[in-house]
Design a protein around this motif. Structure first.
Motif, PDB file in Angstrom:
ATOM      1  N   ASN A  23      10.241  -4.608   3.672  1.00 41.71           N
ATOM      2  CA  ASN A  23       9.366  -5.655   2.724  1.00 41.71           C
ATOM      3  C   ASN A  23       9.936  -6.934   3.049  1.00 41.71           C
ATOM      4  N   PRO A 122      -3.460  -6.700  -8.398  1.00 43.27           N
ATOM      5  CA  PRO A 122      -4.486  -7.920  -8.060  1.00 43.27           C
ATOM      6  C   PRO A 122      -4.080  -8.774  -7.075  1.00 43.27           C
ATOM      7  N   LEU A 125      -3.343 -14.088  -8.251  1.00 43.11           N
ATOM      8  CA  LEU A 125      -2.432 -15.342  -8.251  1.00 43.11           C
ATOM      9  C   LEU A 125      -2.430 -15.845  -6.847  1.00 43.11           C
TER      10      LEU A 125
HETATM   11  C1  UD1 Z   1       6.167  -6.409  -3.711  1.00 45.26           C
HETATM   12  C2  UD1 Z   1       6.818  -5.116  -2.744  1.00 45.26           C
HETATM   13  C3  UD1 Z   1       6.910  -3.922  -3.605  1.00 45.26           C
HETATM   14  C4  UD1 Z   1       7.670  -4.422  -5.048  1.00 45.26           C
HETATM   15  C5  UD1 Z   1       6.929  -5.583  -5.699  1.00 45.26           C
HETATM   16  C6  UD1 Z   1       7.698  -5.867  -7.015  1.00 45.26           C
HETATM   17  C7  UD1 Z   1       6.293  -5.838  -0.505  1.00 45.26           C
HETATM   18  C8  UD1 Z   1       5.425  -5.634   0.690  1.00 45.26           C
HETATM   19  N1  UD1 Z   1       6.094  -5.128  -1.453  1.00 45.26           N
HETATM   20  O1  UD1 Z   1       5.125  -5.802  -3.820  1.00 45.26           O
HETATM   21  O2  UD1 Z   1       7.616  -3.089  -2.909  1.00 45.26           O
HETATM   22  O3  UD1 Z   1       7.445  -3.185  -5.879  1.00 45.26           O
HETATM   23  O4  UD1 Z   1       7.007  -6.749  -4.704  1.00 45.26           O
HETATM   24  O5  UD1 Z   1       9.229  -6.150  -6.850  1.00 45.26           O
HETATM   25  O6  UD1 Z   1       7.359  -6.788  -0.537  1.00 45.26           O
HETATM   26  N2  UD1 Z   1       0.203  -9.546  -9.720  1.00 45.26           N
HETATM   27  C9  UD1 Z   1      -0.949 -10.074 -10.248  1.00 45.26           C
HETATM   28  N3  UD1 Z   1      -1.597 -10.837  -9.491  1.00 45.26           N
HETATM   29  C10 UD1 Z   1      -1.455 -11.173  -8.153  1.00 45.26           C
HETATM   30  C11 UD1 Z   1      -0.041 -10.725  -7.768  1.00 45.26           C
HETATM   31  C12 UD1 Z   1       0.629  -9.706  -8.455  1.00 45.26           C
HETATM   32  O7  UD1 Z   1      -1.335  -9.749 -11.401  1.00 45.26           O
HETATM   33  O8  UD1 Z   1      -1.764 -12.001  -7.604  1.00 45.26           O
HETATM   34  C13 UD1 Z   1       1.222  -8.833 -10.394  1.00 45.26           C
HETATM   35  C14 UD1 Z   1       1.204  -7.460 -10.151  1.00 45.26           C
HETATM   36  O9  UD1 Z   1       0.150  -6.690 -10.252  1.00 45.26           O
HETATM   37  C15 UD1 Z   1       2.731  -6.949 -10.747  1.00 45.26           C
HETATM   38  C16 UD1 Z   1       3.277  -8.160 -10.650  1.00 45.26           C
HETATM   39  O10 UD1 Z   1       2.621  -9.268 -10.377  1.00 45.26           O
HETATM   40  O11 UD1 Z   1       2.374  -6.279 -11.788  1.00 45.26           O
HETATM   41  C17 UD1 Z   1       4.401  -8.077  -9.432  1.00 45.26           C
HETATM   42  O12 UD1 Z   1       3.689  -7.936  -7.989  1.00 45.26           O
HETATM   43  P1  UD1 Z   1       4.097  -8.735  -6.875  1.00 45.26           P
HETATM   44  O13 UD1 Z   1       5.539  -9.258  -7.267  1.00 45.26           O
HETATM   45  O14 UD1 Z   1       3.120  -9.786  -6.383  1.00 45.26           O
HETATM   46  O15 UD1 Z   1       4.327  -7.471  -5.755  1.00 45.26           O
HETATM   47  P2  UD1 Z   1       3.733  -7.062  -4.432  1.00 45.26           P
HETATM   48  O16 UD1 Z   1       3.949  -8.549  -3.621  1.00 45.26           O
HETATM   49  O17 UD1 Z   1       2.433  -6.365  -4.347  1.00 45.26           O
END
Ligand code: UD1
Length: 419
Positions: A23, A122, A125
Motif C-alpha cells: 500500500n 466510493p 471524497l
Molecule cells: C486503503 C488501503 C486498504 C485499507 C484502507 C483503510 C490501499 C491501496 N488500500 O484503501 O488496504 O483497508 O485504506 O485503511 O492503500 N470512502 C468514501 N469516499 C471516498 C473514499 C473513501 O466514502 O471517496 C470511505 C470508504 O468507503 C471507507 C473509508 O472511507 O469506508 C476509508 O476508505 P479509504 O481510507 O479511502 O480506503 P482506501 O484508500 O480505498
C-alpha cells in the motif's frame, strides 16, 4: 487456479523478513508520473498489484521496469490521460493515477473502479476534493473525466479520513498553484511514505502523519529514488501466525512503530512481543485469551488486520467482540471460518466470536485479500488439511507467503492449477 494446501498443527519458529509495503508502493510508484526524469524504487514487493501498476504506468506512456525488488519508472513518454476499465477493474487503487494525470496533463479520464467485495468503496471524497482544486469533474460512461489547465491550492476538509483520497490530493496539490491545506487527512504511515517520496522530488509538504497537511505547490518535480517502507499488514499477519501457533518468531526488517495498536492487542491475548528498531520477536501463549477489537483509522487498529485477529479469537479462551467501523461488508471470511468450526455470530458491523478448542480443516475460499490471509492462518491451526482456493487474492498482497511460512516450519504448499 492455484491452491494452497496446509496441514495444520505445526508450531512456527524462526526468522522471517518483512517485504516492502504494497500500500506504500502503489502511490509511490504512481507519483513518478509527476517527475521530470526516471525514478528508482527499491524494496518493492513482487506482487500482482504491483505488476498491475507497472502495466498501468506503461499504458499511460511511461516506461516501467520491474526486476528483483526494484522498479524504475521513466515518465518521459507519459502523454496518455486515460486509465481504461480493463486495467482499473483489476485493482481499485488504480484510481490513484487520477491526481497525477490531471496535475501533469491538465485532463484525465479514469474508469470508475466499480464495486468491491468489501463494500461500496466510493471515490466521492477524492472527486470533491479535486473539484476544490478547480478541476471540472464529470462522470460519464463509467469514467471520471477531470480537466483543469492548472490546479489551484485550496483549503479542504475531508468528511472522513480517506487514505486513497489523501494520496490523490497530495499528488495533485504538489504541482498546483499556491498552498493546499488538507484537514481531517488520513494519518497512515503510507501517507508519510508518499509525502517523503514527493518531498525527495522537490515538493513542499509538511504535516504528513498528522490530520492537517500543508502542500506548497511547485512548478515541477524532479526525479528521485526511494526505498519502500516495510509492510505493516504483512508483518502483523506473521505476528498473528506466531501467536496462534504458540510459536516463537522473529520478524526482521519491519517497523514496530507502525504497529502499536496491533502490538497492544496481541499483548492482551497473552502473546509476548519484544521490539527493537526494525525487528520484533513474537512468542505465543499456550492458549491465547480473547480480546475485543474495533477497527479505526490509523493510529487505531487497522481494518486490514481484522480478519486475522478473528482467527486468533476463534481459538482463544473466552469471547471476543470485533467491530468493523471502516468498511461495511468486511466479514466475508466469517462464513468460511465457520466451515472450519469457528463459533462466530455477526450482527451488523459486530462479530461475537466464542473461542473453540479446535478448528478442523476443510476446502475454503475467499473473495478478498485479507480474508484469504485469515483462512491461511486458520489452516495453520486447524486439524487435518485446509485447502485455500482462489490464491489469486493472496498473490495480490503477500510476497512468497507459502515460502515464508514454510521457512518457519509450517506444512504448506502451493498446488498449481490442474495439480
Ligand atoms: C486503503 C488501503 C486498504 C485499507 C484502507 C483503510 C490501499 C491501496 N488500500 O484503501 O488496504 O483497508 O485504506 O485503511 O492503500 N470512502 C468514501 N469516499 C471516498 C473514499 C473513501 O466514502 O471517496 C470511505 C470508504 O468507503 C471507507 C473509508 O472511507 O469506508 C476509508 O476508505 P479509504 O481510507 O479511502 O480506503 P482506501 O484508500 O480505498
Amino acid at each position: 487456479m492455484d491452491k494452497i494446501v496446509i496441514r495444520g498443527g505445526r508450531r512456527l519458529a524462526g526468522t522471517v523478513t518483512a517485504s516492502g509495503s504494497k500500500n506504500a508502493a502503489l502511490p509511490v510508484l504512481v507519483s513518478a508520473l509527476l517527475a521530470d526524469g526516471p525514478c528508482t524504487y527499491d524494496n518493492v514487493p513482487d506482487l500482482r498489484d504491483i505488476h498491475s501498476t507497472v502495466e498501468l504506468l506503461r499504458h499511460l506512456g511511461a516506461t516501467a521496469d520491474f526486476a528483483g525488488n526494484r522498479v524504475v519508472v521513466d515518465p518521459g513518454g507519459f502523454c496518455n490521460p486515460e486509465a481504461p476499465y480493463d486495467l482499473v477493474r483489476k485493482m481499485r487503487a488504480s484510481i490513484l493515477v487520477l491526481g497525477p494525470i490531471l496535475a501533469r496533463l491538465g485532463r484525465a479520464r479514469v474508469s470508475l473502479p466499480g464495486g468491491c467485495a468489501i463494500g461500496a468503496r466510493p471515490i466521492n471524497l477524492h472527486l470533491k476534493a479535486l473539484a476544490r482544486l478547480g478541476a471540472d469533474i464529470r462522470l460519464e460512461h463509467g469514467y471520471v473525466t477531470a480537466s483543469c489547465p492548472r490546479l489551484k491550492g485550496a483549503d479542504i476538509t475531508f468528511d472522513i479520513p480517506t487514505v486513497g483520497g489523501t494520496e490523490n490530493l497530495l499528488m495533485a496539490a504538489a504541482l498546483a498553484e499556491g498552498v493546499t491545506t488538507l484537514r481531517n487527512a488520513a494519518r497512515e504511515p503510507e501517507i508519510v511514505a508518499l509525502a517523503d517520496a514527493l518531498n525527495a522530488m522537490g515538493a513542499h509538504i509538511t504535516g504528513a502523519g498528522t490530520a492537517t497537511i500543508e502542500i506548497q505547490g511547485v512548478e515541477a518535480l524532479k526525479a528521485a529514488s526511494q526505498t519502500i517502507i516495510a509492510d505493516r499488514i504483512e508483518t502483523g499477519t506473521y505476528m498473528v501466525a506466531a501467536a496462534l501457533t504458540g510459536g516463537d518468531v522473529k520478524i526482521e526488517g519491519c517497523r514496530p512503530d507502525h504497529l502499536e495498536a496491533v502490538i497492544d492487542k496481541l499483548r492482551l491475548t497473552g502473546t509476548a512481543v519484544e521490539t527493537g528498531g526494525d525487528w520484533m520477536r513474537v512468542r505465543g501463549a499456550p492458549v491465547p485469551r480473547g480480546v475485543d477489537i474495533k477497527t479505526q483509522p490509523y493510529p487505531g487498529f487497522p481494518t486490514d488486520m481484522q480478519a486475522q485477529f478473528m482467527v486468533l479469537a476463534a481459538v482463544a479462551s473466552g469471547s471476543s467482540v470485533i467491530s468493523e467501523t471502516i468498511f461495511e461488508n468486511r466479514f466475508i471470511h466469517v462464513s468460511e471460518l465457520r466451515r472450519l468450526g469457528a463459533d462466530i455470530v455477526v450482527s451488523g458491523n459486530t462479530a461475537v466470536v466464542k473461542g473453540q478448542n479446535r478448528l478442523s480443516g476443510a476446502p475454503v475460499m475467499a473473495t478478498d485479500l485479507r480474508a484469504s490471509a485469515s483462512l491461511v492462518l486458520a489452516g495453520l491451526v486447524a486439524e487435518g488439511t485446509t485447502e485455500i482456493n482462489r490464491v489469486y487474492h493472496l498473490d495480490r498482497g503477500y510476497e512468497d507467503l507459502e515460502g515464508k511460512l514454510a521457512g518457519l516450519g509450517a506444512d504448506i504448499r502451493r498446488v498449481p492449477a490442474g495439480g
